[in-house]
Design an enzyme around this catalytic site. Structure first.
Site, PDB file in Angstrom:
ATOM      1  CD  GLU A 392      -2.403  -1.368   2.713  1.00 46.47           C
ATOM      2  OE1 GLU A 392      -2.454  -0.378   3.465  1.00 46.47           O
ATOM      3  OE2 GLU A 392      -2.772  -2.503   3.058  1.00 46.47           O
ATOM      4  CG  LEU A 433      -6.019  -0.323   2.409  1.00 48.48           C
ATOM      5  CD1 LEU A 433      -6.447   1.123   2.571  1.00 48.48           C
ATOM      6  CD2 LEU A 433      -6.630  -1.185   3.497  1.00 48.48           C
ATOM      7  CB  ALA A 434      -6.734  -6.379   0.311  1.00 52.71           C
ATOM      8  CD  GLU A 435      -3.927  -4.757   5.467  1.00 57.20           C
ATOM      9  OE1 GLU A 435      -3.742  -3.535   5.594  1.00 57.20           O
ATOM     10  OE2 GLU A 435      -5.069  -5.267   5.344  1.00 57.20           O
ATOM     11  CD  GLN A 457      -0.033   2.641   4.747  1.00 58.30           C
ATOM     12  OE1 GLN A 457      -1.054   2.972   5.335  1.00 58.30           O
ATOM     13  NE2 GLN A 457       0.156   2.875   3.456  1.00 58.30           N
ATOM     14  CG  PHE A 458       1.132   1.657  10.308  1.00 57.11           C
ATOM     15  CD1 PHE A 458       1.990   2.382  11.121  1.00 57.11           C
ATOM     16  CD2 PHE A 458       0.494   2.313   9.274  1.00 57.11           C
ATOM     17  CE1 PHE A 458       2.201   3.740  10.906  1.00 57.11           C
ATOM     18  CE2 PHE A 458       0.704   3.661   9.048  1.00 57.11           C
ATOM     19  CZ  PHE A 458       1.565   4.377   9.863  1.00 57.11           C
ATOM     20  CG  ASP A 460      -0.176  -0.899  14.714  1.00 61.27           C
ATOM     21  OD1 ASP A 460       0.849  -0.596  14.065  1.00 61.27           O
ATOM     22  OD2 ASP A 460      -0.315  -0.623  15.915  1.00 61.27           O
ATOM     23  CB  ILE A 462       0.586  -7.685  10.156  1.00 61.77           C
ATOM     24  CG1 ILE A 462       1.308  -8.636   9.194  1.00 61.77           C
ATOM     25  CG2 ILE A 462       0.467  -8.293  11.562  1.00 61.77           C
ATOM     26  CD1 ILE A 462       2.772  -8.864   9.563  1.00 61.77           C
ATOM     27  N   PRO A 464      -4.989  -9.189   9.116  1.00 63.75           N
ATOM     28  CG  PRO A 464      -6.261  -7.493   8.141  1.00 63.75           C
ATOM     29  CD  PRO A 464      -5.091  -7.724   9.054  1.00 63.75           C
ATOM     30  CG  HIS A 505      -1.158   4.279  13.628  1.00 63.59           C
ATOM     31  ND1 HIS A 505      -2.473   4.531  13.951  1.00 63.59           N
ATOM     32  CD2 HIS A 505      -1.114   4.244  12.272  1.00 63.59           C
ATOM     33  CE1 HIS A 505      -3.191   4.651  12.844  1.00 63.59           C
ATOM     34  NE2 HIS A 505      -2.379   4.486  11.807  1.00 63.59           N
TER      35      HIS A 505
END
Length: 704
Positions: A392, A433-435, A457-458, A460, A462, A464, A505
Site C-alpha cells: 500500500e 488495501l488488502a493485507e 504499512q503498519f 498493527d 498485519i 488480516p 499505530h
C-alpha cells in the site's frame, strides 16, 4: 437450479476417444475414492475426503489445460482433475497411507492435498479460500515475466499464454480472500481461471445460507474483464463447452474467467461427516439422479459409442489398476520419524552461515535507517530482476503519466521512495488495501521464482494476512517436502515511542511470529544493521518477517555511512553493543538505545552493564547470550512488547533451564505493561519501558 449454457455453446461434436477417455478418468476417480474409504475403514488410512459428484467438471476443464505449462491450484475435491492432468491412482493412494514415497508431500499432509512440481501442481492446503490468492500471484507472475524478460530467463516455465487454474467449493466463495482476489485479478486482467464447484453445501450449510441469493455467479458478474459462465457441472458436454470458452478468454489475455459449475455431492463431506443428519432422503435421491459418472455412461451407451460389454471391460480394467495401486501403496515405505525435522528451512541456502557474513565497505556521509533500507532495496533490485516490491502506497505514483508532476510518495515513511522511478511500475507498484491479498499473491509469485519484498504499512494491520502467513507461507516448504519454496520478505514498521501513535499505530507483537515454525524474524536497531539484515533476507530462500522500529527510522544516534552493495549480516548473530561485568542486558529494537543510556547512568554507580542487541529474533544468538551470562552471572531481558507471554519469556526460561548454575540472581524481565499503547505521551510513557525503568531494574538485579 442449474442454469444451462447459452445455446451457442451447446452441440460441440466430441470425438469418441475424448468421451471414452473422460469416462475412464471419471470412473478411475470414483474407484480411488471408494478404495480410500475402504482403507480408512480398515484403519490402513487415516483420513478421507472425496471428490464424488465433482468428476465431470474437473475432467472437462482439465482437457483444455496444459500440465507443466499452466499452473494449478486445485482444491480437495479435484481428484478427477488431478488424474486428468497426470497424477496417478498410485500417487494418490501413497498419500492416503502416509507413505514417504507420496510425491505430493512425503506423507506430511492429509490425502487430497495434491502436489507435483513437474505438472506445475502447487501442493495443497486445508484452509478454504487461501490458495485463490496464490493462483492470482502465479498469474501476476506471468504479467511480470512478459514485461521483465531478464527475470523470465532466470525462472523456468514461463509461456506467453499460460494461465493459473484455481478451484473452490461454494462455501469458500464466502471467504474475503475470494473477493479480494476477484477485485485484483479483474482490475489487472490477470490470466486466472476460477472454477467454483457448487455442490450446494459447505459441509452442512446450504448455499442459500452461504451466498446472498444462492448463486455466486449472479453476484460476481459486475466485475470488469471477468467472463462469468454458469453450467451444469454433471453434464459433460455442457461443462466441456463452458471450459473451452473460459480458457479461450483467459489465454487471449482478455481477463480472468469464472465457471460456476453446479455439481452434486452424493457422499458425505468426509468420513468424519454423516450427511443424513442434515440432508433429507428426497434431496439425497435427487442428487443421485445427477451422478456425473452415471450420466456419462448413459451418454456413451445412448449414442452408440460404447456398448455395455465394452464399458464393463473398461471398468474392470480400472478396478484392477486401482487395486494394484492400493497394494503398492500398502507395501510402500512408510514415513520415518527420523525425517520429520527436515525442510523447515532451505537445505541449501543457510542465512545463518558464513556465506552471509560480508564486511562493509563504507563511503559517504552517515545516513538514517530509512535511507539505508532504501539503498538496500535499490541495490537488490539492480542486482536481481526477480526482486519485486509492492504494497500500500509504496510506489511514487500509481498513474505513471502523473510521475513527472509530483514528488512521489514511496511509502508513508518514504522507505520505498524513488524505486518506481528507477525500476519502473512493473517492479514497484501499489497494491489494493488488502493485507491478505498482498501476502497471498506474494506466496504465488515466490513459488514461481520471484523474490517479492512486500510492505504491510503498519504492523498493527498485519492481522488480516495472518492466515496467509501462518497456514500458507511459513509451511509451504515443509508440507511439500521441499518441493516448493516461498522466499517472501514482509517488511513492516513496528512499535511505539512516537507520540500520538496510540492503539493502532504503536503495536508490537513479534513473539506471535517468532512462535511460527518456518519463519525468520529480524528487527534491527541501527541503520547499518537494517541494511545488512535486509540484504540477507532478500538473498535468503526462506520467508522473512523484517520488522522496522519506526521510532528509529530517522534517529541521529543510529546513522551509518553506506556499507556497499554486498554488505550482509548472518541471521542468528547478535551484536555486543557494550561490554560489562555486572549484568547482561538482552534486548533489541528501540530498547537498545535506552539500555545504552541506562548503562551510562549505572556506570557512574560502578555498575557495568553488558548489552546484547539480538537483531535476529528467530533464530537468535544463544551462544553469545550464554557466554555473556556466564561472565556476568546476572541477566535482564528487555523488550518493548507486552511482558506476559512475550518474547523475553522464552529467553528467560532457557537461561534458567540451561544456565542456572551460573546465576547469582533470578532472571529478570522488563517490558511493556499488558496494555494498549495510549495516545497521549504522558500515558504512553507509563506503558512503554523508559530509561529510568531500566536503571531501576538493573540496580535491583545487581543488589540481589
Amino acid at each position: 437450479m442449474p442454469v444451462t449454457m447459452n445455446h451457442a455453446l451447446k452441440g460441440t461434436k466430441l470425438s469418441r476417444d475424448l468421451l471414452i477417455g473422460a469416462y475412464r478418468t471419471m470412473y478411475t476417480s470414483r474407484r480411488v475414492d471408494d478404495k480410500e474409504i475402504q482403507l480408512k475403514r480398515q484403519n490402513r488410512a487415516f483420513f478421507q475426503i472425496n471428490g464424488v459428484g465433482h468428476e465431470c467438471i474437473g475432467v472437462a476443464v482439465a482437457l483444455h489445460l496444459r500440465p507443466g505449462y499452466d499452473w494449478f491450484y486445485p482444491y480437495y475435491r479435484d481428484r478427477a482433475f488431478c488424474l486428468q492432468i497426470g497424477m496417478t491412482p498410485a500417487d494418490m493412494l501413497l498419500a492416503s497411507v502416509g507413505s514417504e514415497e507420496d510425491p505430493a508431500c512425503g506423507g506430511r499432509q492429509m490425502p487430497s492435498h495434491w502436489g507435483s512440481k513437474k505438472l506445475h501442481l502447487v501442493v495443497g492446503s486445508s484452509p478454504t479460500g487461501t490458495r485463490i490468492l496464490h493462483a492470482v500471484g502465479a498469474a501476476e507472475t506471468s504479467w511480470y515475466f512478459s514485461s521483465i524478460k531478464e527475470a523470465a530467463e532466470l525462472c523456468s516455465g514461463f509461456h506467453a499464454d499460460e494461465l493459473a487454474y484455481v478451484s473452490l467449493g461454494d462455501g469458500a466463495s464466502s471467504e474475503g480472500e475470494f473477493w479480494e482476489s476477484l477485485n485484483y485479478a479483474s482490475g489487472r486482467k490477470l490470466p486466472v481461471l476460477y472454477v467454483i464447484q457448487d455442490n450446494g453445501y459447505a459441509i452442512s450449510v446450504p448455499v442459500d445460507v452461504q451466498t446472498a441469493g444462492g448463486r455466486i455467479s449472479g453476484l460476481v458478474r459486475s466485475f470488469p474483464n471477468l467472463l462469468t459462465l454458469e453450467c451444469d457441472g454433471t453434464d459433460f458436454r455442457e461443462s466441456y463447452d463452458a471450459a473451452a470458452k473460459a480458457v479461450e478468454h483467459v489465454r487471449h489475455r482478455e481477463g480472468p474467467a469464472l465457471i460456476h459449475a453446479h455439481v452434486v455431492r452424493p457422499y458425505s463431506h468426509s468420513l468424519s461427516d454423516d450427511e443424513r443428519a442434515y440432508k433429507s432422503e428426497e434431496v439425497r435421491q435427487a442428487e443421485a439422479l445427477r451422478d456425473p459418472v452415471v450420466r456419462l455412461a448413459k451418454l456413451l451407451e445412448q449414442e452408440g459409442l460404447v456398448g455395455e460389454k465394452e464399458r464393463k471391460e473398461i471398468e474392470t480394467t480400472i478396478e484392477h489398476d486401482v487395486r494394484a495401486a492400493a497394494d503398492k501403496a500398502l507395501t510402500a515405505k512408510p514415513v520415518s520419524a527420523d525425517t520429520v525435522l527436515r525442510y523447515l528451512y532451505s537445505p541449501s541456502v543457510d542465512p545463518t552461515s558464513a556465506d552471509f557474513d560480508r564486511p562493509p565497505k563504507f563511503h559517504g556521509e552517515p545516513r538514517t535507517m530509512v535511507d539505508l533500507i532504501n539503498a538496500c532495496l535499490k541495490d537488490e533490485m539492480a542486482r536481481d530482476p526477480r526482486v519485486v516490491v509492492f504494497g500500500e502506497d509504496v510506489a511514487d505514483c500509481s498513474h505513471e503519466n502523473e510521475l513527472p508532476k509530483v514528488k512521489g510518495k514511496g511509502g508513508v515513511f518514504k522507505v520505498t521512495h524513488g524505486l518506481q522511478r528507477q525500476f519502473g511500475s512493473t517492479r514497484c507498484y501499489n497494491s489494493t488495501l488488502a493485507e491478505a491479498c498482498i501476502v497471498g499473491r506474494a506466496v504465488g509469485m515466490a513459488t514461481r521464482g520471484l523474490k517479492p519484498v512486500v510492505e504491510i504499512q503498519f504492523f498493527d494491520y498485519i492481522w488480516p494476512a495472518m492466515m496467509q502467513i501462518r497456514d500458507e507461507m511459513t509451511s509451504l516448504r515443509w508440507r511439500s517436502n521441499n518441493t516448493f519454496a516461498c522466499p517472501v520478505v514482509i517488511r513492516t514498521p513496528i512499535g511505539g515511542y512516537l507520540s500520538g501513535g496510540a492503539i493502532y499505530h504503536s503495536q508490537s507483537g513479534e513473539s506471535i511470529f517468532t512462535h511460527l515454525p518456518g519463519l525468520r524474524v529480524v528487527m534491527p536497531s541501527t541503520a547499518l544493521d537494517a541494511n545488512g539484515l535486509l540484504r540477507t533476507a532478500i538473498r535468503s530462500d526462506d520467508p522473512v518477517l523484517f520488522l522496522e522500529p519506526k521510532h528509529l527510522y530517522r534517529q541521529t544516534h543510529n546513522r551509518s555511512p553506506y556499507p556497499g552493495p554486498d554488505y550482509m549480516i548472518p541471521f542468528g548473530k547478535a551484536k555486543l553493543v557494550r561490554e560489562g561485568t555486572s549484568a547482561t542486558l538482552v534486548t533489541y529494537g528501540s530498547l537498545v538505545i535506552r539500555a545504552v543510556q541506562a548503562a551510562k547512568t549505572l556506570e557512574q554507580e560502578g555498575i557495568q552493564a553488558e548489552i546484547l542487541d539480538l537483531r535476529s529474533l528467530s533464530p537468535y544468538d544463544w551462544d553469545l547470550i550464554a557466554a555473556s551470562v556466564k561472565k556476568t552471572n546476572r541477566v535482564l531481558v528487555l523488550h518493548e512488547d507486552c511482558i506476559s507471554w512475550g518474547y523475553g519469556a522464552e529467553i528467560a526460561a532457557r537461561i534458567a533451564d540451561e544456565l542456572f548454575a551460573y546465576l547469582d540472581a533470578p532472571v529478570r524481565r522488563l517490558a511493556s505493561k499488558d496494555l494498549f499503547v495510549p495516545y497521549h505521551p504522558v500515558q504512553e510513557n507509563v506503558v512503554l519501558p523508559q530509561v529510568a525503568d531500566v536503571v531501576e531494574a538493573v540496580r535491583s538485579l545487581t543488589a540481589y
